[in-house]
Design a protein around this motif. Structure first.
Motif, PDB file in Angstrom:
ATOM      1  N   GLU A  97      -7.625   0.039   0.564  1.00 16.70           N
ATOM      2  CA  GLU A  97      -6.651   1.100   0.249  1.00 16.70           C
ATOM      3  C   GLU A  97      -6.180   1.026  -1.206  1.00 16.70           C
ATOM      4  O   GLU A  97      -5.883   2.052  -1.818  1.00 16.70           O
ATOM      5  CB  GLU A  97      -5.423   1.003   1.167  1.00 16.70           C
ATOM      6  CG  GLU A  97      -5.713   1.279   2.630  1.00 16.70           C
ATOM      7  CD  GLU A  97      -6.111   0.018   3.389  1.00 16.70           C
ATOM      8  OE1 GLU A  97      -6.565  -0.980   2.754  1.00 16.70           O
ATOM      9  OE2 GLU A  97      -5.988   0.020   4.633  1.00 16.70           O
ATOM     10  N   ILE A 114       0.849  -1.209   0.000  1.00 12.84           N
ATOM     11  CA  ILE A 114       0.000   0.000   0.000  1.00 12.84           C
ATOM     12  C   ILE A 114       0.878   1.251   0.000  1.00 12.84           C
ATOM     13  O   ILE A 114       0.654   2.185  -0.780  1.00 12.84           O
ATOM     14  CB  ILE A 114      -0.958  -0.004   1.218  1.00 12.84           C
ATOM     15  CG1 ILE A 114      -1.995  -1.116   1.061  1.00 12.84           C
ATOM     16  CG2 ILE A 114      -1.642   1.358   1.372  1.00 12.84           C
ATOM     17  CD1 ILE A 114      -2.801  -1.399   2.324  1.00 12.84           C
ATOM     18  N   MET A 149      -7.777   3.670  -4.583  1.00 11.93           N
ATOM     19  CA  MET A 149      -6.691   4.625  -4.833  1.00 11.93           C
ATOM     20  C   MET A 149      -7.005   5.632  -5.937  1.00 11.93           C
ATOM     21  O   MET A 149      -6.559   6.779  -5.894  1.00 11.93           O
ATOM     22  CB  MET A 149      -5.399   3.864  -5.148  1.00 11.93           C
ATOM     23  CG  MET A 149      -4.154   4.641  -4.841  1.00 11.93           C
ATOM     24  SD  MET A 149      -2.703   3.593  -4.756  1.00 11.93           S
ATOM     25  CE  MET A 149      -2.736   3.095  -3.030  1.00 11.93           C
ATOM     26  N   GLN A 151       0.933   4.007  -3.003  1.00 14.72           N
ATOM     27  CA  GLN A 151       0.492   5.391  -2.783  1.00 14.72           C
ATOM     28  C   GLN A 151       1.554   6.370  -3.274  1.00 14.72           C
ATOM     29  O   GLN A 151       1.247   7.382  -3.914  1.00 14.72           O
ATOM     30  CB  GLN A 151       0.173   5.623  -1.300  1.00 14.72           C
ATOM     31  CG  GLN A 151      -0.537   6.950  -1.035  1.00 14.72           C
ATOM     32  CD  GLN A 151      -1.927   6.989  -1.681  1.00 14.72           C
ATOM     33  OE1 GLN A 151      -2.775   6.132  -1.413  1.00 14.72           O
ATOM     34  NE2 GLN A 151      -2.169   7.962  -2.570  1.00 14.72           N
TER      35      GLN A 151
END
Ligand code: ARG
Ligand code: MN
Ligand code: MN
Ligand code: MN
Length: 309
Positions: free
Chosen positions: A154, A69, A158, A73
């Motif tokens: 998550e 994750i 996104m 990100q």
């Protein structure tokens, strides 16, 4: 046109260590000079800096979910920023879990700009596993499922819209390894898959004509190039080799036909694993293909008319 290189040096989504060295191997093979020779302006953004690989077994169907994750990100934010500045981002992976960060950024950008999106997924694998289906727990086998809304929140969220991708936006090419549960799931999702049998029967030319059909001036074409797409005879430097992939000529034609559309606006080069390579030959083959993707051709010739119209 300005091209940005974004290095994402991680292997947290893979089952072998080493894809984290991919960005540097492609730089060493000369990606900047290669692109400059084609008349492009290159901006090397360097590498993103995320968490180390803890090298732990999967938990609840996911290996290294927290780190995956975090890296995605970072990739999402960096690639979205480059797109927003009007540049053409090339993501140098890293393992293919990063397809979530990259393609969610492209999806967000296209939605905001009112552009149509087409993703070409060049890979031996469909990467459509979930925690329940995966035989390995490796998240690089799951990015397409995440982009389709199946996976950890998550990753799934996104792009700021769920799902980030729909079946009509995706074409997968070169597929020859699909896990049992994954096979049913990909069929249910209605994804158009040009597997190796299709390429054997119809040839690469007809395959690409089909995969590129319907593109127009308002289409953003994203190419997600998993280097294991290529036959391991020419590309041994990957963690999950599957024999029977496109040979050098077929791969070149594939890239040349993509270039002919003049629609490509972002690119991932992922899964290159220098620890498994032989004298950087896989990075060099990948660069030969990048040259064709950006329009190098042997002769002065009219472009193969595809997509448009
Ligand atoms: N299907 C296998 C798995 O889920 C292999 C995935 C390989 N993916 C890749 N991006 N190389 O573990
Ligand atoms: Mn892949
Ligand atoms: Mn693959
Ligand atoms: Mn045809």
């Amino acid at each position: 046109k300005q091209v940005s290189l974004v290095g994402v040096p991680t292997d947290v989504g893979a089952g072998h260590r080493g894809a984290s060295m991919g960005p540097e191997a492609i730089r060493v093979a000369g990606i900047t000079q290669t692109l400059e020779q084609l008349g492009l302006t290159v901006r090397d953004c360097g590498n993103l800096n995320g968490p180390p690989n803890p090298w732990l077994p999967p938990q609840a169907g996911y290996r290294h979910l927290e780190q995956v994750i975090a890296w995605n990100q970072l990739a999402h934010d960096a690639l979205y920023a480059e797109l927003s500045e009007g540049r053409f981002p090339i993501m140098l992976g890293g393992d293919h879990c990063l397809g979530v960060g990259s393609i969610s950024a492209v999806s967000r950008y296209c939605r905001e700009q009112g552009r149509k999106l087409r993703v070409l997924w060049l890979d031996a694998h469909t990467d459509f596993n979930t925690a329940d289906l995966t035989p390995s727990g490796n998240i690089h086998g799951m990015p397409v499922a995440c982009l389709f809304g199946h996976g950890p929140r998550e990753l799934v969220e996104m792009a700021g819209q769920v799902p980030a991708l729909q079946a009509d936006m995706l074409r997968q090419i070169g597929i020859r390894s699909v896990d049992d549960g994954e096979k049913t799931f990909i069929h249910q999702a209605g994804i158009e898959v040009f597997d190796m049998r299709f390429i054997d029967e119809h040839g690469m030319r007809h395959t690409m004509e089909q995969a590129l059909h319907g593109l127009d001036e308002n289409t953003h074409l994203h190419v997600s190039f998993d280097v294991d797409f290529l036959d391991p005879d020419i590309a041994p430097g990957v963690g999950t080799t599957v024999r029977g992939g496109p040979n050098y000529r077929e791969a070149q034609l594939c890239m040349e036909m993509i270039a002919d559309t003049e629609c490509m606006a972002s690119l991932d080069i992922v899964e290159l694993n220098p620890a498994l390579d032989v004298r950087n030959q896989t990075a060099e083959v990948a660069l030969d293909l990048v040259r064709s993707l950006f329009g190098q051709s042997t002769l002065v010739r009219p472009r193969h008319k595809i997509g448009a119209g």
